[in-house]
Write a protein that holds these residues in place. Structure first.
Motif, PDB file in Angstrom:
ATOM      1  N   SER A  50       4.335  -1.845   3.203  1.00 21.95           N
ATOM      2  CA  SER A  50       3.469  -3.024   3.244  1.00 21.95           C
ATOM      3  C   SER A  50       2.179  -2.814   2.456  1.00 21.95           C
ATOM      4  O   SER A  50       1.369  -3.722   2.347  1.00 21.95           O
ATOM      5  CB  SER A  50       3.126  -3.367   4.692  1.00 21.95           C
ATOM      6  N   GLY A  51       1.989  -1.634   1.869  1.00 21.25           N
ATOM      7  CA  GLY A  51       0.755  -1.314   1.165  1.00 21.25           C
ATOM      8  C   GLY A  51       0.780  -1.590  -0.325  1.00 21.25           C
ATOM      9  O   GLY A  51      -0.197  -1.337  -1.015  1.00 21.25           O
TER      10      GLY A  51
ATOM     11  N   SER B 158       0.900  -3.125  -7.597  1.00 16.50           N
ATOM     12  CA  SER B 158      -0.389  -3.606  -7.094  1.00 16.50           C
ATOM     13  C   SER B 158      -0.525  -3.188  -5.648  1.00 16.50           C
ATOM     14  O   SER B 158       0.425  -3.301  -4.868  1.00 16.50           O
ATOM     15  CB  SER B 158      -0.473  -5.130  -7.171  1.00 16.50           C
ATOM     16  N   LYS B 159      -1.701  -2.696  -5.282  1.00 18.20           N
ATOM     17  CA  LYS B 159      -1.980  -2.388  -3.876  1.00 18.20           C
ATOM     18  C   LYS B 159      -2.231  -3.688  -3.133  1.00 18.20           C
ATOM     19  O   LYS B 159      -2.753  -4.647  -3.694  1.00 18.20           O
ATOM     20  CB  LYS B 159      -3.217  -1.505  -3.746  1.00 18.20           C
ATOM     21  N   THR B 160      -1.870  -3.697  -1.845  1.00 13.81           N
ATOM     22  CA  THR B 160      -2.163  -4.856  -1.004  1.00 13.81           C
ATOM     23  C   THR B 160      -3.117  -4.432   0.091  1.00 13.81           C
ATOM     24  O   THR B 160      -3.264  -3.245   0.383  1.00 13.81           O
ATOM     25  CB  THR B 160      -0.883  -5.431  -0.365  1.00 13.81           C
ATOM     26  N   ALA B 161      -3.761  -5.399   0.707  1.00 14.52           N
ATOM     27  CA  ALA B 161      -4.697  -5.107   1.793  1.00 14.52           C
ATOM     28  C   ALA B 161      -3.954  -4.652   3.037  1.00 14.52           C
ATOM     29  O   ALA B 161      -4.474  -3.864   3.825  1.00 14.52           O
ATOM     30  CB  ALA B 161      -5.541  -6.339   2.104  1.00 14.52           C
TER      31      ALA B 161
ATOM     32  N   LYS C 235      10.345   5.711  -4.614  1.00 14.71           N
ATOM     33  CA  LYS C 235       9.508   6.853  -4.998  1.00 14.71           C
ATOM     34  C   LYS C 235       8.087   6.696  -4.466  1.00 14.71           C
ATOM     35  O   LYS C 235       7.481   7.654  -3.992  1.00 14.71           O
ATOM     36  CB  LYS C 235       9.481   7.011  -6.517  1.00 14.71           C
ATOM     37  N   ILE C 236       7.547   5.473  -4.538  1.00 14.43           N
ATOM     38  CA  ILE C 236       6.196   5.226  -4.038  1.00 14.43           C
ATOM     39  C   ILE C 236       6.149   5.439  -2.525  1.00 14.43           C
ATOM     40  O   ILE C 236       5.234   6.062  -1.992  1.00 14.43           O
ATOM     41  CB  ILE C 236       5.718   3.816  -4.430  1.00 14.43           C
ATOM     42  N   ILE C 237       7.147   4.937  -1.817  1.00 13.97           N
ATOM     43  CA  ILE C 237       7.223   5.118  -0.361  1.00 13.97           C
ATOM     44  C   ILE C 237       7.343   6.607  -0.025  1.00 13.97           C
ATOM     45  O   ILE C 237       6.692   7.103   0.902  1.00 13.97           O
ATOM     46  CB  ILE C 237       8.389   4.303   0.225  1.00 13.97           C
ATOM     47  N   ASN C 238       8.146   7.338  -0.801  1.00 12.04           N
ATOM     48  CA  ASN C 238       8.293   8.780  -0.573  1.00 12.04           C
ATOM     49  C   ASN C 238       6.988   9.540  -0.826  1.00 12.04           C
ATOM     50  O   ASN C 238       6.798  10.638  -0.304  1.00 12.04           O
ATOM     51  CB  ASN C 238       9.402   9.358  -1.460  1.00 12.04           C
TER      52      ASN C 238
ATOM     53  N   SER D 116      -4.034   2.841   4.048  1.00  6.01           N
ATOM     54  CA  SER D 116      -4.326   4.043   4.818  1.00  6.01           C
ATOM     55  C   SER D 116      -4.823   5.100   3.869  1.00  6.01           C
ATOM     56  O   SER D 116      -4.952   4.894   2.679  1.00  6.01           O
ATOM     57  CB  SER D 116      -3.060   4.528   5.535  1.00  6.01           C
ATOM     58  N   ASP D 117      -5.101   6.302   4.390  1.00  2.00           N
ATOM     59  CA  ASP D 117      -5.529   7.404   3.543  1.00  2.00           C
ATOM     60  C   ASP D 117      -4.454   7.754   2.532  1.00  2.00           C
ATOM     61  O   ASP D 117      -4.748   8.220   1.441  1.00  2.00           O
ATOM     62  CB  ASP D 117      -5.858   8.637   4.389  1.00  2.00           C
ATOM     63  N   ALA D 118      -3.189   7.533   2.879  1.00  2.00           N
ATOM     64  CA  ALA D 118      -2.090   7.855   1.966  1.00  2.00           C
ATOM     65  C   ALA D 118      -2.168   6.990   0.713  1.00  2.00           C
ATOM     66  O   ALA D 118      -1.794   7.421  -0.367  1.00  2.00           O
ATOM     67  CB  ALA D 118      -0.745   7.653   2.657  1.00  2.00           C
TER      68      ALA D 118
END
Length: 102
Positions: free
Chosen positions: A42-43, A75-78, A33-36, A82-84
């Motif tokens: 990788s984010g 958790s977000k990764t470095a 769902k997050i990828i969609n 991107s803007d997304a």
């Protein structure tokens, strides 16, 4: 009588494996769902943690599993930012995570 005891023992031995598979499938669904929503794979990371460690994980709880004894933490990764990442919401937990309607 012995057969029923053996069956009960076998069920108890396999139950933890089934519960873990359940957490992995919930985690995979949330990840998709997050990828969609436009976040690159990788984010972000999703971690399965015990309830008592969810607050210390430094991320946002986006789901739960194993009869609500485990939390899935976003958790977000470095990498892959991107803007997304800024516009996509990790709010992809199950309907059980939503606030109850009154």
């Amino acid at each position: 009588m012995k057969k029923s005891l053996l069956l009960a023992a076998a069920v108890l031995a396999v139950a933890p494996l089934a519960a873990q598979a359940s957490c992995e499938s919930v985690k995979a669904d949330i990840s998709q769902k997050i990828i969609n929503n436009g976040v690159p794979e990788s984010g972000f990371t999703l971690d399965i943690v015990p309830n008592d460690q969810a607050d210390q994980s430094g991320g946002q709880v986006v789901g739960h599993c194993e009869n609500d004894t485990q939390k899935i933490v976003y958790s977000k990764t470095a990498d892959g930012s991107s803007d997304a990442d800024a516009t996509a919401s990790p709010q992809t937990g199950t309907s059980q995570d939503a606030a109850p309607a009154h």
